[in-house]
Design a protein around this motif. Structure first.
Motif, PDB file in Angstrom:
ATOM      1  N   LEU A   1       0.828  -1.219   0.000  1.00 56.04           N
ATOM      2  CA  LEU A   1       0.000   0.000   0.000  1.00 56.04           C
ATOM      3  C   LEU A   1       0.856   1.261   0.000  1.00 56.04           C
ATOM      4  O   LEU A   1       0.444   2.298  -0.509  1.00 56.04           O
ATOM      5  CB  LEU A   1      -0.924   0.003   1.229  1.00 56.04           C
ATOM      6  N   SER A   2       2.042   1.168   0.578  1.00 52.43           N
ATOM      7  CA  SER A   2       2.916   2.342   0.658  1.00 52.43           C
ATOM      8  C   SER A   2       3.723   2.562  -0.621  1.00 52.43           C
ATOM      9  O   SER A   2       4.416   3.573  -0.753  1.00 52.43           O
ATOM     10  CB  SER A   2       3.897   2.186   1.827  1.00 52.43           C
ATOM     11  N   PHE A   3       3.655   1.609  -1.542  1.00 49.26           N
ATOM     12  CA  PHE A   3       4.436   1.707  -2.778  1.00 49.26           C
ATOM     13  C   PHE A   3       3.515   1.656  -4.000  1.00 49.26           C
ATOM     14  O   PHE A   3       3.269   2.676  -4.634  1.00 49.26           O
ATOM     15  CB  PHE A   3       5.485   0.578  -2.829  1.00 49.26           C
ATOM     16  N   LEU A   4       3.018   0.455  -4.286  1.00 49.12           N
ATOM     17  CA  LEU A   4       2.234   0.242  -5.513  1.00 49.12           C
ATOM     18  C   LEU A   4       1.102   1.264  -5.673  1.00 49.12           C
ATOM     19  O   LEU A   4       0.861   1.771  -6.762  1.00 49.12           O
ATOM     20  CB  LEU A   4       1.643  -1.178  -5.503  1.00 49.12           C
ATOM     21  N   HIS A   5       0.412   1.569  -4.574  1.00 48.34           N
ATOM     22  CA  HIS A   5      -0.758   2.460  -4.664  1.00 48.34           C
ATOM     23  C   HIS A   5      -0.435   3.894  -4.229  1.00 48.34           C
ATOM     24  O   HIS A   5      -1.357   4.676  -3.974  1.00 48.34           O
ATOM     25  CB  HIS A   5      -1.899   1.927  -3.784  1.00 48.34           C
ATOM     26  N   HIS A   6       0.842   4.213  -4.115  1.00 45.67           N
ATOM     27  CA  HIS A   6       1.173   5.533  -3.561  1.00 45.67           C
ATOM     28  C   HIS A   6       1.063   6.641  -4.614  1.00 45.67           C
ATOM     29  O   HIS A   6       1.496   6.487  -5.748  1.00 45.67           O
ATOM     30  CB  HIS A   6       2.588   5.502  -2.980  1.00 45.67           C
ATOM     31  N   PHE A   7       0.455   7.744  -4.189  1.00 47.61           N
ATOM     32  CA  PHE A   7       0.330   8.919  -5.046  1.00 47.61           C
ATOM     33  C   PHE A   7       1.364   9.954  -4.614  1.00 47.61           C
ATOM     34  O   PHE A   7       1.536  10.203  -3.407  1.00 47.61           O
ATOM     35  CB  PHE A   7      -1.067   9.531  -4.936  1.00 47.61           C
ATOM     36  N   LEU A   8       2.029  10.581  -5.594  1.00 45.46           N
ATOM     37  CA  LEU A   8       3.105  11.519  -5.275  1.00 45.46           C
ATOM     38  C   LEU A   8       2.620  12.949  -5.149  1.00 45.46           C
ATOM     39  O   LEU A   8       3.247  13.783  -4.515  1.00 45.46           O
ATOM     40  CB  LEU A   8       4.178  11.475  -6.378  1.00 45.46           C
ATOM     41  N   SER A   9       1.499  13.222  -5.793  1.00 48.67           N
ATOM     42  CA  SER A   9       1.058  14.605  -5.868  1.00 48.67           C
ATOM     43  C   SER A   9       0.072  14.929  -4.751  1.00 48.67           C
ATOM     44  O   SER A   9      -1.025  14.377  -4.710  1.00 48.67           O
ATOM     45  CB  SER A   9       0.398  14.832  -7.236  1.00 48.67           C
ATOM     46  N   GLU A  10       0.485  15.808  -3.865  1.00 45.34           N
ATOM     47  CA  GLU A  10      -0.417  16.182  -2.763  1.00 45.34           C
ATOM     48  C   GLU A  10      -1.661  16.899  -3.292  1.00 45.34           C
ATOM     49  O   GLU A  10      -2.748  16.752  -2.747  1.00 45.34           O
ATOM     50  CB  GLU A  10       0.309  17.054  -1.733  1.00 45.34           C
ATOM     51  N   ALA A  11      -1.472  17.631  -4.393  1.00 41.39           N
ATOM     52  CA  ALA A  11      -2.628  18.335  -4.975  1.00 41.39           C
ATOM     53  C   ALA A  11      -3.651  17.298  -5.457  1.00 41.39           C
ATOM     54  O   ALA A  11      -4.861  17.436  -5.250  1.00 41.39           O
ATOM     55  CB  ALA A  11      -2.174  19.215  -6.138  1.00 41.39           C
ATOM     56  N   GLU A  12      -3.144  16.255  -6.071  1.00 42.50           N
ATOM     57  CA  GLU A  12      -4.033  15.209  -6.581  1.00 42.50           C
ATOM     58  C   GLU A  12      -4.701  14.466  -5.422  1.00 42.50           C
ATOM     59  O   GLU A  12      -5.884  14.138  -5.463  1.00 42.50           O
ATOM     60  CB  GLU A  12      -3.220  14.236  -7.457  1.00 42.50           C
ATOM     61  N   VAL A  13      -3.915  14.248  -4.368  1.00 37.99           N
ATOM     62  CA  VAL A  13      -4.473  13.583  -3.185  1.00 37.99           C
ATOM     63  C   VAL A  13      -5.603  14.426  -2.615  1.00 37.99           C
ATOM     64  O   VAL A  13      -6.682  13.924  -2.293  1.00 37.99           O
ATOM     65  CB  VAL A  13      -3.374  13.356  -2.116  1.00 37.99           C
ATOM     66  N   ALA A  14      -5.362  15.734  -2.526  1.00 37.84           N
ATOM     67  CA  ALA A  14      -6.385  16.634  -1.984  1.00 37.84           C
ATOM     68  C   ALA A  14      -7.629  16.601  -2.866  1.00 37.84           C
ATOM     69  O   ALA A  14      -8.763  16.569  -2.379  1.00 37.84           O
ATOM     70  CB  ALA A  14      -5.832  18.051  -1.903  1.00 37.84           C
ATOM     71  N   ARG A  15      -7.424  16.583  -4.171  1.00 40.25           N
ATOM     72  CA  ARG A  15      -8.566  16.552  -5.087  1.00 40.25           C
ATOM     73  C   ARG A  15      -9.353  15.241  -4.917  1.00 40.25           C
ATOM     74  O   ARG A  15     -10.565  15.239  -4.787  1.00 40.25           O
ATOM     75  CB  ARG A  15      -8.087  16.692  -6.534  1.00 40.25           C
ATOM     76  N   LEU A  16      -8.607  14.123  -4.873  1.00 38.85           N
ATOM     77  CA  LEU A  16      -9.277  12.824  -4.770  1.00 38.85           C
ATOM     78  C   LEU A  16     -10.030  12.686  -3.453  1.00 38.85           C
ATOM     79  O   LEU A  16     -11.034  11.993  -3.365  1.00 38.85           O
ATOM     80  CB  LEU A  16      -8.254  11.683  -4.913  1.00 38.85           C
TER      81      LEU A  16
ATOM     82  N   PRO B   1     -16.202  11.533  -3.859  1.00 38.20           N
ATOM     83  CA  PRO B   1     -16.700  10.313  -3.208  1.00 38.20           C
ATOM     84  C   PRO B   1     -16.119   9.098  -3.940  1.00 38.20           C
ATOM     85  O   PRO B   1     -16.106   9.053  -5.160  1.00 38.20           O
ATOM     86  CB  PRO B   1     -18.215  10.390  -3.409  1.00 38.20           C
ATOM     87  N   GLY B   2     -15.583   8.184  -3.185  1.00 46.42           N
ATOM     88  CA  GLY B   2     -14.988   7.008  -3.826  1.00 46.42           C
ATOM     89  C   GLY B   2     -13.548   7.223  -4.228  1.00 46.42           C
ATOM     90  O   GLY B   2     -12.914   6.339  -4.783  1.00 46.42           O
ATOM     91  N   GLY B   3     -12.990   8.401  -3.954  1.00 45.88           N
ATOM     92  CA  GLY B   3     -11.575   8.647  -4.249  1.00 45.88           C
ATOM     93  C   GLY B   3     -10.708   7.732  -3.398  1.00 45.88           C
ATOM     94  O   GLY B   3     -11.071   7.371  -2.285  1.00 45.88           O
ATOM     95  N   ASN B   4      -9.554   7.371  -3.930  1.00 47.37           N
ATOM     96  CA  ASN B   4      -8.719   6.379  -3.263  1.00 47.37           C
ATOM     97  C   ASN B   4      -7.707   6.982  -2.301  1.00 47.37           C
ATOM     98  O   ASN B   4      -6.890   6.260  -1.747  1.00 47.37           O
ATOM     99  CB  ASN B   4      -7.933   5.586  -4.307  1.00 47.37           C
ATOM    100  N   ALA B   5      -7.719   8.295  -2.123  1.00 42.89           N
ATOM    101  CA  ALA B   5      -6.534   8.942  -1.577  1.00 42.89           C
ATOM    102  C   ALA B   5      -6.520   9.194  -0.079  1.00 42.89           C
ATOM    103  O   ALA B   5      -5.523   9.647   0.457  1.00 42.89           O
ATOM    104  CB  ALA B   5      -6.339  10.282  -2.293  1.00 42.89           C
TER     105      ALA B   5
END
Ligand code: FES
Ligand SMILES: [Fe+2]
Length: 421
Positions: free
Chosen positions: A179-194, A198-202
């Motif tokens: 979970l800390s690698f394969l599914h990791h998102f690098l962009s905090e902006a994208e994380v905030a958006r997701l 509803p249903g966002g993975n972030a």
């Protein structure tokens, strides 16, 4: 690492194989309810057996051997009528139990038709899927899992084709480090958006990314294996996840998407090199919104295949690997998992593995499966086959994904949730 013989034992589920015998002692999903409108039989393959699924005119699902008992024609082309499924070659009519109701081309409708019993497996419908029992003797009770029993508005289910053995995907579910690698998102902006979708993975991305070498502990339960994962989450805080391997081929874990419910992945072999991953999500307290339902089908074709797949290298984008995601394969966890497990090979060669301490849940689950296979081999009932209605509830199947104070006794905390659920 396990031996070649153990790997074969764990991964081969065709008729008369030891693991196939084990899998057949449990109810298993064979199709989504939505795939089976009245009047349209469905050709299915499960555990290496070719079968036809249909609904009779009372709506009851039936699962029969694909080839007609007369001279072998494919029954999935048949007509649904007169209380059963009729072969279009010479009109033999079968009911959902495999009884030959009519042999219309024979004098008197076939005086000896009762001597034939066509292959038939019992079916039930629950939680948006049709489940079947393919084992010997009296079927056990269908486990009263919350995700099957929840009202339709509170749950959703879909399936995804996987081009690999079932065990690879199931082992992915009980591997907390990925979970800390394969599914990791690098962009905090994208994380905030997701996070706002509803249903966002972030939601848990930051927590999972901040401690990439968690503490993991496993505990054998009567249903399978409970896995505790603890990550440091800032001063005085721990991020606790409790995930479960449930015998023989499913897992339950917290999603960031369903609040007080949880998600289940149930990996049903088509044959030894393909499987269907059934994905269930449910909430205990509120109806699921349509965005979450749609999300579970994103990047999926109408026949439940991922649009990102090996043929297009999972559409990996090297630029996005710099700024957006660890894999460069978009934001859909299902695509990441498909890549990771399918690329292990049709059947992973586990004789070449180098397991490490964080693989301890996988080791525990394999051991449990091997013991269960042995039990069946010796004529004993394997664990988690439910025959007593008083035992058909699972308050100890606890799924957790939450921040706790660092001083919390996390085992005690989890224990308390057993009675609360
Ligand atoms: S082959 Fe099916 S009725 Fe003859
Ligand atoms: Fe995953």
């Amino acid at each position: 690492m396990i031996t070649e013989q153990e790997n074969n034992l764990l991964t081969q589920t065709g008729p008369l194989t030891p693991c196939g015998e084990l899998m057949r002692r449990y109810w298993q999903p064979v199709a989504l309810s939505e795939e089976l409108p009245y009047g349209a039989p469905l050709k299915v393959r499960i555990f290496g057996e070719d079968l036809v699924l249909f609904r009779d005119d009372q709506g009851r699902p039936g699962l029969l051997g694909l080839h007609c008992s007369h001279r072998g024609t494919d029954l999935s082309y048949g007509r649904v009528e007169d209380g059963g499924l009729r072969c279009v070659y010479h009109g033999w009519l079968y009911d959902v139990c495999g009884k030959v109701l009519e042999q219309p081309g024979e004098p008197g409708g076939g005086a000896n038709r009762h001597e034939i019993r066509h292959l038939a497996y019992p079916c039930q419908e629950a939680g948006g899927v049709i489940v079947t029992y393919m084992g010997p003797g009296e079927p056990p009770l269908l486990p009263n899992y919350e995700f099957l029993a929840a009202p339709a508005e509170y749950r959703t289910v879909v399936k995804i084709f996987h081009n690999c053995n079932y065990l690879q995907s199931n082992e992915g579910n009980i591997d907390p480090v990925h979970l800390s690698f394969l599914h990791h998102f690098l962009s905090e902006a994208e994380v905030a958006r997701l996070r706002t979708v509803p249903g966002g993975n972030a939601t848990d991305n930051t927590l999972l990314g901040n401690d990439i070498a968690p503490t993991i502990e496993v505990e054998v339960q009567d249903f399978g294996v409970r896995i505790y994962t603890l990550r440091n989450a800032g001063p005085d805080k721990l991020y606790l996840r409790v995930t479960n391997f449930v015998l023989p081929n499913l897992s339950a874990f917290g999603g960031s998407t369903v609040g007080d419910g949880y998600a289940v992945h149930w990996h049903v072999p088509i044959d030894d090199t393909h499987h269907w991953k059934y994905i269930f999500m449910f909430s205990r307290t509120k109806p699921l919104d349509s965005e979450l339902r749609n999300k579970s089908r994103s990047e999926l074709t109408a026949d439940y295949r991922m649009t990102r797949n090996a043929a297009n290298r999972y559409q990996q984008d090297r630029d996005s690997m710099k700024t957006k995601t660890f894999t460069g394969m978009g934001f859909n966890f299902q695509a990441h998992d498909a890549f990771a497990t399918e690329s292990q090979g049709s059947v992973e060669d586990r004789t070449n593995e180098h397991l490490v301490s964080s693989d301890k849940a996988i080791v525990a689950a394999r051991k449990l499966l091997l013991n269960a296979i042995q039990a069946v081999n010796e004529g004993r009932e394997p664990p988690h086959v439910i025959r007593d209605s008083k035992l058909n509830h699972f308050p100890h199947l606890v799924v957790v994904s939450e921040l706790i104070h660092a001083s919390t006794d996390w085992k005690e905390h989890t224990k308390k949730l057993e009675t609360a659920s």
